[in-house]
Design an enzyme around this catalytic site. Structure first.
Site, PDB file in Angstrom:
ATOM      1  N   VAL A 275       0.860  -1.119  -0.079  1.00 28.43           N
ATOM      2  CA  VAL A 275       0.069  -0.017   0.037  1.00 28.43           C
ATOM      3  C   VAL A 275       0.865   1.059  -0.069  1.00 28.43           C
ATOM      4  CG1 VAL A 275      -1.638   1.196   1.383  1.00 28.43           C
ATOM      5  CG2 VAL A 275      -1.952  -1.178   0.918  1.00 28.43           C
TER       6      VAL A 275
ATOM      7  N   ASP B 121      -9.785  28.629 -37.693  1.00 27.95           N
ATOM      8  CA  ASP B 121     -10.624  29.158 -38.856  1.00 27.95           C
ATOM      9  C   ASP B 121     -10.512  30.629 -38.965  1.00 27.95           C
ATOM     10  OD1 ASP B 121     -12.225  27.027 -40.015  1.00 27.95           O
ATOM     11  OD2 ASP B 121     -13.681  27.218 -38.344  1.00 27.95           O
TER      12      ASP B 121
ATOM     13  N   ASN C 199       1.062   6.882   5.283  1.00 27.06           N
ATOM     14  CA  ASN C 199       0.673   6.836   3.862  1.00 27.06           C
ATOM     15  C   ASN C 199      -0.523   8.067   3.859  1.00 27.06           C
ATOM     16  OD1 ASN C 199       1.392   6.059   1.484  1.00 27.06           O
ATOM     17  ND2 ASN C 199       0.128   4.055   1.605  1.00 27.06           N
TER      18      ASN C 199
END
Lengths: 998, 395
Positions: free
Chosen positions: A385, A432, A820
Site C-alpha cells: 500500500v 478558422d 501513507n
C-alpha cells in the site's frame, strides 16, 4: 418516376489485382446498416472477405480467382439493392423502415424537374400537403430531428474511475488485510479507493452535465403550406412533401428542392464552409455529379436564408438530410488516446509490478530471518500500500478536474477531462479565419471622398468634412449607398434593424451610424427600379423618383467600372468635371484598398429631370469594407508563438485576402509565410501533404471537409493538433483533432458535441489560459508523482534496509498506513493545485511521446528517496545507539520519515527553482493546509492517547525531537542544494524537439 | 580544313513544365509591377504531378493572389486534363516579405545620372548578348526555327486545327553550317504530346504534324531543306498527356531557349521571375541590345558582347566583344565604341528600357510573354532591347 428500381449502382474502382476488387457502391456512404449487411452476407461461395467503408462508399472484396469478376459485382449489387430499408432506397412507394432513414435518401433531385419531384412526393406547390397526410407521414417517417450524440451514462463514468490497475491492486490489498485480520487496514485502504473514485466521478460527471446543458435552443419553427395556406409549425413536424416557404433570416427545416425563388440566397457555411451566401435558382441542373455547394436548386437543412424568398418541397427530413449524413460520418472518426491517458496507464502498470515484487521480496526476506509469517504478511501488504502511489489517480483526476473548473469559470468548457492535459502538449493550432480570427461581420473601414482618405472606426467616420452638411460629397456618398441597397429596414423599439447580405448591411449601417435617417431618405426617394449586378456588369444601379418628379440614379459596384461611367466628380456642393488626375487618384486609392484586402466599392449618382441616358454620372467616392481580425488576436498569437505553438489559418478565401489578414495578425513566427492553396487536397499524396502541412501557415480555398485532411496530415507528422470549428461540416475534423475546439456562441450543435473544448464565448483569448492551465496541470501531475514516488520509495528503502540489515522493523504496519494517509494524498493534492510557474508559457510544448517521467527523473527520485531514507535510518540508528526501549527508536524513525516527507513536498513544488532563491509564488493555501495540518497531526500523535496506542509510540523527548529535526531537515537542505547547484538541470533544461520550424 | 558543321538548338511550347514555371514566375513579376512598378520581387516555381510550388520574395505595395495567378496561367496555357489542371492542382506558396525599405522610392526614369550611379549591381555576374545575320531579327538560325516550330505547335492546338495536341511539346532544329553561314536544314525533331493514347495513331500523328507544323515553317524558312533533311516526330513513341503529369518543371531551367539556343553563350542565371533591378536579367537584355546594334550597324556579321558586373558597382567592370573574325574593325575598337554608346549601368538600362512600367503599359502583361519563345530576338513584341537605334552612336 425519376428513381429507377435498381438505383443501387455498383462500379469497380480498382480491379487490377486478381482475386481482389474495390467497388464503389452508391448509397453506402454514411449507411452503416448497408455496410454491415455487405460484410455479413457476402462472404461464401467464392467470396472470401469483404470490407466496406461507409466513409468512402467503397467495398473491398477478396475472392477466389476462379470466380468471374462480374459475378462478384452482381452479388454486391444484388445485396445492396435487395435488402429492405437500404438507405438509398426509394420514394414513398417503399415501405418505411422501422428505425432509421425514414425518408427518401438522395436521389439526384437537382437534375429532376420540380414537377416530377412534386408528383413523386404526392404534393402540390399551391396546396401543399393536407393536414391529415402530414400527420400520417409524421407518424411514418418520424420527427424531423437529428439524433444527438450519446451522453455518457453516469454509471459508465463511475466504472471508468474504478477500472484502473492501481485500484484493483488496492482492492486486493484490502482483501488480504481483511483475511489476515487487519480490519483497520482494510477500512483505511477501502476509504482511499472510494475517495479516489468519488472525486473522479464527481468531477467528470459534473463536466459532462455542464456540456449537456450547452446548445439547447428553443425548438426551431418553419412555415409550410398545408391545406393550401401557410402555417407556422415546429420544424420537427416537417415531413417529406411539405412545401416550405423560405424567407430571409430563417433556417431551412429540411433538405428541399426549390420550386420557385425570387433572388433567393442562402448561407450554407455550416454545410459547405463557404461563407459567402449562395444564390439559388430552381432550374434543374444537367449533371448529377455536382458538389453540394453548387446544387443551386436545392436548399439544405441547417442552412440559413439570407436574402430573397422562395418555395421548396421537402425531399428529406431528419437523419436522411445531408446534415444528418454528416452527423453519422462524424460517429466514425475516432479520437486518439490522449497523452495523459497513455502515460498514466503505463506508469500505473509498472508500479503495480514493482509493488508486487517489493511485497514478495520483503515477505521472503522476513520469512528467512524468522520473523512471524502472519506479521510479515501484514507488513508486506502495508508496504505494498505504501509503495503504490494510490494517491496518483486521485491527484491526477483532481488536478484535471480543478483545471476544468478553473477553465469553466473563464467560459471554456472541457468535454473530456484529459483534454486539458492535451492542451498542455499542443503543438499546432489550426484556426478558422472567418468567425474565429475575424468576426464574420463586414464593416466599412475606409472611405475615399473628395480626394481624402477617411477611416471609419466603430461606425464613426474620422475627420469627416461636414457629413451633416446638406449637399456635401460625403453626405451624397452615404445617401447613395443607403438608397442603392438591397438591405431591408425595419424600425423596432426605436432602433433601426437592418437585414440583408453582410456587405449591403454594412453600408446601410454606416449611413445610419453617421446620423442619416435612412428610412426617411428611402421614403423621400422611393425605389423605381433596381438593376442587379450581372456577369457582364459589375455594378448595381437603382432608379429613384421624388414626389416632385425629380429622378435620381444611384450606382455602386466595381470601382473601375463605375468610374468609367462618370464625367463629373462631386466636390462640396458642386459637381466638377472629372479630370485625368482624379481618375488616377481613384485608381491608386482603389489599388491601395485592395492591397489591404478590403472589398472596395465605387459609388456614383446623377440627379436629373428625366430618366435620360446613363452617361455623365457624378463620382462620389470609394468605400472599403472588411471582415476585420478581432482585437487582441495578434497579441494572442505572439503569446502562442512564445510558447512554441505554431499557428495555422484555415480559410475558404483566396490567398490574397488570407495573406493580408495573416500579415495584420502576424500569423507567422518568422518573416516567411507558406500558403497551401488547394481545392482538391485529397489529390495530394498523403506523405507529401504531411511534409507540407508542417510548414504551411495558411490553408486557403479550403472547404471544411478538408480540415480533416489537414488534421490527419499533421498528426501523421507526429504533431499534437488543435482545430477550431463551428460548422456542421467541421465535425469530423474536430473529432479527429487531438483537441477539437468548438466556437460556442454561433456554432452548430454537432460541432459542440464532438469537440473536446467548447469556447462559450467566441473569444480565443481564453485559449491561452487553457493552454497555460494544461501545461501547469502536466507539470503539477509530474510534481505530485515525483513527490509520491520519492516518498513511497523512501518508505520501501527504510523498511527493506531495516529488515535486511537486521536493525529491525523500523515501522509497524499501522505506522506505514498512517504515514501513507498523512503524506500521500493530501500533500499530493496540495502540489496538484500549484499555480502555473511563471515561465510556463516561455518554453516549447513537451513531446507527447516523452514519458511522464524520464529516465533522469527516476534517478532524481531515487536520489531523493535515498536522502529521506538515510535521514530516517540515521535517526533510527542513532536513537537505538542512545538506548531506551525499542519503541522509542521506532517512534523517532516514524516521526523523522513523516516530517521529512512532508518537508519534501515543499521541495517538489518546482523542479528548478530552489527555496533559497525567490521567483516562485508563495505556498498555495491548499499545500500550506496539507503540509501544516499533516505536520500538526503527526506531531500530535505521541500526545493523543488513542493514536499513540494504535501506532504503538513511545514517549517523546527533546533528544528525540533534535534527532527528528536533523533526520528530516538535512535531506531537504541537501535536495535544495543539489537543485541550486544545477545537478538536475541538464535533461530538464534541454528544449524538447519541436519538429523543425526553420 | 572544312569549316562545315551541324548545330542544333531546341525550343519548347508554352505547356512544357519548365516553361510553365517560367511563365508563372514572370506572371507574378508582371502582377507586382502592374500594381506597384517599384516592387522588388523574385519568384521561382517548381511543378510536379499535382502540386505547384512557388517561392516569392518581395517588397511591394502590391497585393497579389499568387496561387490564383498561377492557376490562371495554367488555365491559359491549356492544361485541362484530369491529371493536372488549374482547378484541382494544389499550390504551395512560400512568401517572404522583405522590409519595404528595400524597395526603391523613385523610378529610374526620374533619376539623374548621379543617382543612377548609386544603384549597384547586387550580384557578381557575367552576362552575354549575341546577334548574327542569320535571320532578319538577327538571331541564330537553329533557335529561330525551333521557336517558329514551337509557336506553330501551340497555334495549331489553340486554333483547334489539331485538337488532339497536348500543351507540352518540344522542337529541335539542326542546321548545317558552312563558314558559319547556315546552308541547309539538317534535321528536325518534334516531341508532341496527345491527350488520349492512340488518338490519333502514331503514324497519322506524324503525318499531320509534318504536314501542318513542319512544312509551313520550313516553307517560310530563310534556309532551305532538301531531300536529305531528316525528320523525327515522337521517335520514342507516343507521349500521352505530357506536362507536369509526366515530368516536373522548374523556373530557369530553359535559359538557352530563352536566349540563343547555345549558339552564343548565355549566363546560367534564370531570366524569368526577377524584377528589373536584377542585373542577371537586365544585363542580358543590355548585352543583346548592344550586340544587335553592332551587327545592325554593319560593324560585324556576328557579335557577342560580354558584360561582367561586380558586386557594389553600378556599371560593368568589363565590356568585351567577340566578332568571330567578322568585324569590320578590330574587336577592341568595337568594344570601345560599345562602351561609349551604351549605358550598361543597372539603373541606366532600367531607365533606357523603362522596364518598370512595361507591365502597366501592356495591361499587366509583359514579362510573361517573354517567358516563351525566347526573351530576345522576338519579332512579335516591341522589345526595347531589340531596337536598332544606336547605329549612329556606334559610328
Amino acid at each position: 418516376m425519376p428513381l429507377p428500381q435498381d438505383a443501387v449502382a455498383v462500379e469497380p474502382v480498382h480491379a487490377r489485382v486478381p482475386g481482389r476488387v474495390r467497388l464503389k457502391v452508391a448509397g453506402l456512404r454514411g449507411a452503416p446498416r448497408l455496410q454491415r449487411r455487405l460484410e455479413e452476407a457476402l462472404p461464401g461461395r467464392g467470396i472470401r472477405a469483404v470490407s466496406a467503408s461507409t466513409r468512402t462508399g467503397n467495398v473491398l472484396v477478396h475472392f477466389d480467382c476462379s470466380l468471374p469478376l462480374d459475378d462478384v459485382i452482381a452479388a454486391v449489387a444484388r445485396l445492396a439493392r435487395a435488402a429492405p430499408g437500404a438507405e438509398q432506397a426509394a420514394f414513398l412507394a417503399a415501405p418505411a423502415a422501422p428505425e432509421a432513414a425514414p425518408c427518401p435518401g438522395s436521389p439526384p433531385f437537382h437534375v429532376c424537374e420540380a414537377d416530377e419531384i412534386l408528383a413523386g412526393l404526392g404534393s402540390c406547390a399551391q396546396r401543399g400537403l393536407s393536414s391529415a397526410e402530414a400527420a400520417a407521414r409524421r407518424a411514418r417517417f418520424g420527427a424531423n430531428t437529428l439524433p444527438r450524440a450519446e451522453a455518457r451514462p453516469p454509471l459508465a463514468i463511475l466504472v471508468e474511475q474504478l477500472r484502473t490497475l492501481p485500484v484493483a491492486m488496492l482492492t486486493a490489498s484490502a482483501a488480504v488485510s481483511l483475511l489476515t485480520g487487519g480490519l483497520a487496514d482494510a477500512l483505511v485502504i477501502g476509504g482511499v479507493v472510494l475517495l479516489n473514485a468519488g472525486i473522479g466521478y464527481a468531477t467528470e460527471s459534473q463536466a459532462e452535465r455542464t456540456i449537456r446543458t450547452l446548445g439547447r435552443f428553443a425548438p426551431p419553427r418553419a412555415v409550410v403550406v398545408r391545406d393550401g395556406a401557410p402555417r407556422l409549425v415546429d420544424a420537427e413536424d416537417v415531413v417529406p412533401g411539405d412545401v416550405l416557404a423560405l424567407s430571409p433570416g430563417t433556417g431551412v427545416a429540411a433538405d428541399a428542392r426549390l420550386l420557385r425563388a425570387r433572388r433567393l440566397s442562402t448561407d450554407e457555411s455550416t454545410l459547405t464552409g463557404e461563407s459567402m451566401p449562395v444564390r439559388k435558382d430552381p432550374a434543374p441542373l444537367d449533371r448529377e455529379e455536382v458538389p453540394l455547394g453548387d446544387r443551386a436548386n436545392m436548399v439544405y437543412r441547417g442552412t440559413l436564408v439570407t436574402g430573397g424568398s422562395g418555395l421548396a418541397v421537402a425531399v428529406a427530413t431528419g437523419r436522411a438530410t445531408e446534415i444528418g449524413r454528416i452527423q453519422r460520418l462524424v460517429g466514425e472518426a475516432r479520437p486518439p488516446e490522449t497523452p495523459s491517458q497513455a502515460q498514466l496507464r503505463r506508469l500505473g502498470n509498472q508500479l503495480v509490478w514493482g509493488g508486487g515484487l517489493v511485497c514478495a521480496s520483503m515477505f521472503g526476506v522476513g520469512a528467512l530471518r524468522g520473523l512471524g509469517l502472519l506479521e510479515m504478511a501484514r507488513s508486506a501488504v502495508s508496504l505494498a500500500v505504501a509503495a503504490l502511489p494510490e494517491g496518483l489517480p486521485t491527484v491526477a483526476t483532481t488536478t484535471l478536474a480543478l483545471g476544468v473548473r478553473e477553465l469553466r469559470r473563464r467560459k471554456v468548457l472541457v468535454r473530456h477531462i484529459d483534454a486539458v492535459e492535451t492542451l498542455g502538449s499542443l503543438e499546432v493550432l489550426c484556426l478558422d479565419k472567418t468567425g474565429t480570427i475575424t468576426r464574420n461581420q463586414m464593416r466599412a473601414v475606409a472611405l475615399f471622398c473628395e480626394d481624402r482618405r477617411l477611416t471609419v472606426e466603430d461606425g464613426k467616420i474620422g475627420g469627416a468634412p461636414g457629413a451633416g452638411k446638406e449637399r456635401s460629397a460625403l453626405r451624397a456618398l452615404l445617401e447613395t449607398m443607403a438608397l442603392c441597397n438591397e438591405a431591408e429596414l425595419e424600425r423596432r423599439d426605436g432602433e433601426l434593424e437592418v437585414r440583408g447580405s453582410p456587405t449591403e448591411r454594412a453600408l446601410v449601417e454606416l449611413a445610419r451610424d453617421a446620423g442619416l435617417d435612412v428610412l426617411a431618405l428611402r421614403g423621400a426617394w422611393p425605389l423605381q427600379s433596381l438593376d442587379y449586378r450581372s456577369d457582364r456588369r459589375n455594378y448595381m444601379k437603382s432608379l429613384h423618383a421624388a414626389g416632385d418628379g425629380r429622378r435620381l440614379v444611384c450606382v455602386k459596384g466595381n470601382p473601375l467600372e463605375v468610374l468609367a461611367m462618370c464625367r463629373r466628380v462631386q466636390r462640396g456642393e458642386h459637381a466638377e468635371p472629372l479630370v485625368e488626375a482624379d481618375r488616377v487618384a481613384v485608381e491608386t486609392e482603389n489599388g491601395r484598398m485592395a492591397g489591404e484586402a478590403l472589398r472596395v466599392l465605387g459609388v456614383a449618382f446623377a440627379e436629373r429631370e428625366s430618366a435620360a441616358a446613363e452617361d455623365g454620372l457624378v463620382w462620389l467616392g470609394l468605400v472599403g469594407l472588411a471582415d476585420p481580425a478581432r482585437d487582441g488576436i495578434r497579441e494572442l498569437l505572439a503569446l502562442l508563438h512564445g510558447a512554441g505553438i505554431e499557428t495555422a489559418m484555415v480559410t475558404g478565401d483566396q490567398s490574397a485576402t488570407a495573406y493580408a489578414v495573416a500579415r495584420s495578425i502576424e500569423l507567422a513566427r518568422e518573416g516567411q509565410l507558406e500558403i497551401l492553396d488547394s481545392t482538391h487536397m485529397e489529390r495530394v499524396p498523403p506523405e507529401v501533404l504531411s511534409a507540407l502541412a508542417q510548414r504551411v501557415r495558411i490553408f486557403s480555398r479550403v472547404s471544411p471537409a478538408h480540415k480533416l485532411e489537414i488534421v490527419q496530415a499533421l498528426q501523421r507528422a507526429g504533431r499534437v493538433v488543435a482545430m477550431t470549428g463551428d460548422g456542421v461540416n467541421d465535425g469530423p475534423a474536430l473529432r479527429a483533432a487531438d483537441i477539437g475546439i468548438a466556437m460556442g456562441a454561433g456554432g452548430s450543435e454537432i460541432a459542440r458535441d464532438v469537440a473536446d473544448v467548447v469556447l462559450e464565448e467566441d473569444e480565443l483569448g481564453v485559449l491561452v489560459d487553457a493552454i497555460r492551465q494544461g501545461r501547469a496541470i502536466h507539470e503539477n501531475t509530474r510534481k505530485a508523482i515525483h513527490f509520491l514516488l520519492s516518498t513511497n520509495l523512501s518508505e520501501i528503502l527504510v523498511m527493506v534496509a531495516g529488515i535486511g540489515t537486521g536493525l529491525g522493523q523500523p515501522l509497524s504496519p499501522l505506522q506505514l498506513l498512517w504515514l501513507n494517509l498523512m503524506t500521500d494524498v493530501l500533500p499530493g493534492l496540495g502540489l496538484a493545485v500549484e499555480p502555473p510557474e511563471p515561465d510556463v508559457l516561455r518554453h516549447p510544448p513537451r513531446d507527447p511521446r516523452e514519458p511522464l517521467l524520464r529516465r533522469s527523473d527516476f534517478a532524481r527520485i531515487a536520489a531523493e528517496a535515498g536522502l529521506l531514507g538515510a535521514g530516517t535510518l540515521g535517526a533510527f540508528a542513532a536513537a537505538r545507539r542512545l538506548g531506551g526501549p525499542p519503541t522509542r527508536a521506532s517512534t523517532v524513525a516514524f516521526m523523522t520519515l513523516t516530517v521529512g516527507q512532508l518537508l519534501h513536498a515543499i521541495s517538489c513544488r518546482s523542479a528548478q527553482h530552489s527555496i533559497f532563491r525567490r521567483g516562485l509564488a508563495p505556498l498555495n493555501p491548499t499545500l500550506k493546509l496539507a503540509v501544516g495540518g499533516s505536520l500538526a497531526a503527526q506531531l500530535a500523535t505521541p500526545w493523543v492517547p488513542g493514536l499513540r496506542r494504535m501506532l504503538g509510540l513511545a514517549p517523546f523527548g527533546v533528544r528525540d525531537a533534535l534527532l527528528v529535526a536533523a533526520g528530516a531537515g538535512l535531506p531537504l537542505l541537501v535536495a535544495e542544494g543539489l537543485k541550486l547547484a544545477g545537478v538536475w538541470r541538464g535533461p530538464q533544461a534541454a528544449p524538447p524537439p519541436t519538429g523543425g520550424t526553420s | 580544313v572544312s569549316s562545315s558543321f551541324v548545330f542544333s538548338s531546341e525550343s519548347v511550347t508554352e505547356g512544357h513544365p519548365d516553361k510553365l514555371c517560367d511563365q508563372i514566375s514572370d506572371a507574378i513579376v508582371d502582377a507586382f509591377l502592374h500594381q506597384d512598378p517599384l516592387s522588388v520581387i523574385t519568384a521561382e516555381c517548381a511543378v510536379s504531378t499535382g502540386i505547384l510550388f512557388i517561392a516569392a520574395r518581395f517588397a511591394s505595395e502590391a497585393t497579389v493572389d499568387v496561387p490564383g495567378l498561377a492557376r490562371q496561367v495554367i488555365r491559359d496555357v491549356g492544361y485541362e486534363d484530369e491529371a493536372f489542371n488549374a482547378r484541382t492542382c494544389s499550390v504551395m506558396t512560400s512568401l517572404v516579405e522583405v522590409p519595404r525599405g528595400q524597395r526603391p522610392l523613385v523610378p529610374e526614369t526620374e533619376l539623374g545620372d548621379e543617382e543612377i550611379e548609386r544603384i549597384p549591381a547586387a550580384d557578381q555576374v557575367t552576362v552575354f548578348g549575341f546577334a548574327c545575320r542569320h535571320t532578319p531579327a538577327l538571331m541564330p538560325m537553329p533557335i529561330w526555327l525551333a521557336h517558329r516550330l514551337a509557336r506553330r505547335l501551340d497555334e495549331m492546338r489553340r486554333s483547334g486545327k489539331l485538337p488532339w495536341l497536348g500543351a507540352d511539346g518540344k522542337t529541335q532544329v539542326a542546321i548545317e553550317f558552312d563558314a558559319r553561314r547556315p546552308r541547309r536544314v539538317h534535321g528536325i525533331g518534334l516531341q508532341a504530346s496527345q491527350a488520349v493514347a492512340g488518338e490519333p495513331p502514331l503514324a497519322r500523328l506524324r503525318d499531320e504534324l509534318l504536314e501542318q507544323v513542319v512544312r509551313p515553317v520550313l516553307g517560310e524558312a530563310e534556309v532551305p531543306s532538301d531531300a536529305h533533311t531528316r525528320f523525327f516526330v515522337n521517335p520514342a513513341g507516343a507521349v500521352v498527356l505530357g506536362g507536369p503529369a509526366l515530368h516536373s518543371g522548374l523556373t530557369g531551367r530553359k535559359t538557352s531557349v530563352d536566349t540563343y539556343g547555345e549558339y552564343g553563350r548565355h549566363s546560367g542565371a534564370a531570366l524569368s521571375g526577377k524584377d528589373p533591378l536584377r542585373i542577371d536579367r537586365v544585363g542580358a537584355y543590355g548585352a543583346r541590345y548592344a550586340a544587335k546594334n553592332v551587327v545592325a550597324a554593319g560593324l560585324a556579321e556576328e557579335c557577342e558582347v560580354q558584360l561582367t558586373y561586380s558586386l557594389g558597382l553600378a556599371g560593368p567592370v568589363s565590356v568585351q566583344v567577340e566578332s568571330y573574325g567578322t568585324g569590320r574593325v578590330p574587336d577592341a575598337e568595337i568594344a570601345r565604341r560599345v562602351r561609349e554608346a551604351f549605358d550598361f549601368r543597372l539603373g541606366g538600362m532600367v531607365r533606357a528600357f523603362d522596364l518598370r512600367l512595361l507591365p502597366r503599359r501592356g495591361g499587366g502583361h509583359f514579362y510573361r510573354r517573354l517567358a516563351v519563345y525566347g526573351q530576345v530576338g522576338r519579332s512579335d513584341l516591341e522589345l526595347p532591347w531589340e531596337r536598332t537605334d544606336r547605329g549612329d552612336a556606334l559610328g
